[in-house]
Design a protein around this motif. Structure first.
Motif, PDB file in Angstrom:
ATOM      1  N   THR A 168      -8.196   0.419  -6.503  1.00  0.00           N
ATOM      2  CA  THR A 168      -7.027  -0.325  -6.037  1.00  0.00           C
ATOM      3  C   THR A 168      -7.456  -1.723  -5.611  1.00  0.00           C
ATOM      4  OG1 THR A 168      -7.150   0.177  -3.656  1.00  0.00           O
ATOM      5  CG2 THR A 168      -6.153   1.860  -5.093  1.00  0.00           C
ATOM      6  N   HIS A 194      -9.733   4.263  -2.408  1.00  0.00           N
ATOM      7  CA  HIS A 194      -9.251   2.902  -2.731  1.00  0.00           C
ATOM      8  C   HIS A 194     -10.026   2.268  -3.876  1.00  0.00           C
ATOM      9  CE1 HIS A 194     -12.762   2.215  -0.130  1.00  0.00           C
ATOM     10  NE2 HIS A 194     -12.945   1.186  -0.931  1.00  0.00           N
ATOM     11  N   CYS A 237      -5.270   1.341   1.930  1.00  0.00           N
ATOM     12  CA  CYS A 237      -4.534   1.592   0.688  1.00  0.00           C
ATOM     13  C   CYS A 237      -3.479   2.680   0.850  1.00  0.00           C
ATOM     14  CB  CYS A 237      -5.487   1.956  -0.440  1.00  0.00           C
ATOM     15  SG  CYS A 237      -6.234   3.597  -0.330  1.00  0.00           S
ATOM     16  N   CYS A 250      -8.231   3.225   6.584  1.00  0.00           N
ATOM     17  CA  CYS A 250      -7.715   3.181   5.213  1.00  0.00           C
ATOM     18  C   CYS A 250      -6.562   2.191   5.135  1.00  0.00           C
ATOM     19  CB  CYS A 250      -7.232   4.570   4.806  1.00  0.00           C
ATOM     20  SG  CYS A 250      -6.254   4.574   3.291  1.00  0.00           S
ATOM     21  N   PRO A 304       0.841  -1.198   0.000  1.00  0.00           N
ATOM     22  CA  PRO A 304       0.000   0.000   0.000  1.00  0.00           C
ATOM     23  C   PRO A 304       0.875   1.246   0.000  1.00  0.00           C
ATOM     24  CG  PRO A 304       0.078  -0.976   2.188  1.00  0.00           C
ATOM     25  CD  PRO A 304       0.799  -1.924   1.269  1.00  0.00           C
ATOM     26  N   CYS A 353     -10.694   5.837   5.845  1.00  0.00           N
ATOM     27  CA  CYS A 353     -11.036   5.694   4.423  1.00  0.00           C
ATOM     28  C   CYS A 353     -11.853   6.884   3.928  1.00  0.00           C
ATOM     29  CB  CYS A 353     -11.844   4.401   4.256  1.00  0.00           C
ATOM     30  SG  CYS A 353     -12.493   4.128   2.596  1.00  0.00           S
ATOM     31  N   PHE A 385      -7.081  -2.742  -2.609  1.00  0.00           N
ATOM     32  CA  PHE A 385      -7.253  -2.666  -1.157  1.00  0.00           C
ATOM     33  C   PHE A 385      -8.688  -2.314  -0.774  1.00  0.00           C
ATOM     34  CE2 PHE A 385      -2.820  -1.749  -2.067  1.00  0.00           C
ATOM     35  CZ  PHE A 385      -2.177  -2.624  -1.207  1.00  0.00           C
ATOM     36  N   SER A 386      -9.044  -2.732   0.425  1.00  0.00           N
ATOM     37  CA  SER A 386     -10.358  -2.407   0.983  1.00  0.00           C
ATOM     38  C   SER A 386     -10.165  -1.883   2.396  1.00  0.00           C
ATOM     39  CB  SER A 386     -11.237  -3.658   1.051  1.00  0.00           C
ATOM     40  OG  SER A 386     -11.458  -4.178  -0.232  1.00  0.00           O
ATOM     41  N   SER A 428      -5.970   7.662   1.125  1.00  0.00           N
ATOM     42  CA  SER A 428      -7.013   8.552   1.641  1.00  0.00           C
ATOM     43  C   SER A 428      -6.443   9.905   2.055  1.00  0.00           C
ATOM     44  CB  SER A 428      -7.695   7.894   2.850  1.00  0.00           C
ATOM     45  OG  SER A 428      -8.579   8.811   3.463  1.00  0.00           O
TER      46      SER A 428
END
Ligand code: FES
Length: 81
Positions: free
Chosen positions: A43, A40, A27, A25, A4, A36, A45-46, A30
């Motif tokens: 991407t 993302h 990723c 977040c 990330p 978050c 990522f979650s 943010s």
């Protein structure tokens, strides 16, 4: 999975309330670190759910390298300059 982005180089101190739901977040992209903001979306990522177990100050990871995410484990101290 790629690494990330580095969202910050120091943890974010946040006063949380017992039972409060927050989305951390993962990723690193943010603009609302450590939380978050939806960036993302494109991407791999979650965001990670965090429900505060008690009312207190906690330190959220912003470097996205913590092994104890979403909380800081000191990994930011190992970041390359
Ligand atoms: Fe980073 Fe949502 S903006 S996980």
């Amino acid at each position: 999975m790629s690494d990330p982005a580095i969202g910050g180089r120091t943890p974010a101190a946040v006063e949380v309330t017992a039972g409060e739901e927050l989305w951390w977040c993962a990723c690193g992209l943010s603009s609302s670190q450590p939380f978050c903001d939806g960036t993302h979306e494109d991407t791999e990522f979650s965001p990670v759910q965090y429900i505060a177990p008690e009312t207190k100050r906690v330190f959220f990871c912003t470097c996205k390298r913590s092994k104890n995410a979403p909380l800081c484990d000191g990994s930011h101290k190992e970041l390359p300059l």
